[in-house]
Design a protein around this motif. Sequence first.
Motif: not given
Ligand SMILES: [Zn+2]
Length: 477
Positions: A101-105, A257-259, A294-296, A345-347
Amino acid sequence: MIFEDFPRNISVDLLGPSGSPADYSRALGAHTGLEDPTMLITNGTMVTLGEENQLLRDGALLVDGSRIAALGATDELLMKHPDADVLDAQGKLVMPGLMCSHTHFYGAFARGMALKGEPPSNFPEILEHLWWRLDKTLNREDVRYSALVCLVDAIRNGTTTLLDHHASPNEVAGSLDIIAEAVDEAGLRACLCYEVSDRDGPEVAQQGLRENERFITEVSGERLAGTFGLHASLTLSEETLAQAVEMANALEVGFHIHAAEDKADVNDSLKKYGLRVVERLEKAGILGPKTIAAHCVHIDAFEMDILRETGTNVVHNPRSNMNNAVGVADVPALLRRGINVGLGNDGFSNNMFTEMETTYLLHKLGQKDPRAMGADQVLRMAATNNARIANLFFERPLGQLVEGAYADIILVDYVPTTPLDVGNFPWHLVFGMNGGQVSTTIVGGKVLMKDRQLLTLDEEAICARSRELAQKVWARM
Ligand SMILES: [Zn+2]
């Protein structure tokens, strides 16, 4: 025709160095009759996941077009559907494809890259020295190949749905189309967005806003979707947030969004606006049931209540948080409040088995309590909670083997060495399974990998070109 037989022919006829991926995916369609397919997966141990996980031995699953049409005993379904192409699972686990649910190709070329100068000592330095230098060097071909290598990795690890968050400040317009094209070629399912930020000046911020708006308006197809991307509170002005809210509301979409990933985000927000990050985002109109935060990591109890009241989705990325040394998100507390917390996995590698294992381990250490974060909770985040997020963008059920769901299915070559049942399945998964055991990956009824052989992408050519492009990106940085 027995489905089992075709890949051997394919490997000779169609995967040779001369054929382009498009050529052989077309030919694959012709060979297997994918225009009008019914495929019967037989002899599997079906793990349905979903709200009520079930484990069916000697199970079979009928795929009709892009969806799951039936689930049952192998004998029974073979009798009912004698004409279907048969894919014999040979006793492997048959599971829903995993989701991220959160990645950066766009971060793919960072692997193995040496940074000049002192190593970054905190999160803002990691952003400035690594990511905000890398993203600025990316050209259109870099964007394409960064995506392609991640997609190869996702197919190999059985990750079938990905929510990407893209940045390429010198190639904003049309960048999401480049990624969408790569996703389409791969045959995976993805929701894309552009991360709007004021960090590269007002013109780039405007381009980012327009790229989200354009892509969300134009995106089409059953496997592709768009949402509105924003970087993070610390790089977004009040004016840009207001503009984004106006655009997203008109399009009836939420945000990705990253939070509060790091303390720096909180300190910035307190200093400039007198509000903590979640409070600021809520006041600006960013939060809600269609939004992904994302994150919190650095949020307090009051902010958790805001997330719950607004129905905002949270995505936990444990490997990234550990790598950046930003802290441990209080995921158990978020889950106790009933907040939907998924897994990303945030990339990092697109191996969600490893992300699950890390989640399982991190919170035990974080809370110094071996009872924290059971494997069942981890699996629920990866399957049920991620499916809730993915279903904001895709219509049919995901993350479960159930009639009517998208036929996003993986075969896992896992031989249990202790008794396996529905109750202990999550612990078998965390302690015994990994992405390398995924032998076959199917998305929307189409086989993308069979017996570890990729059928839609030319992995060798993609990796070779990626190495060349990465070398140039490193030199430019
Ligand atoms: Zn990220």
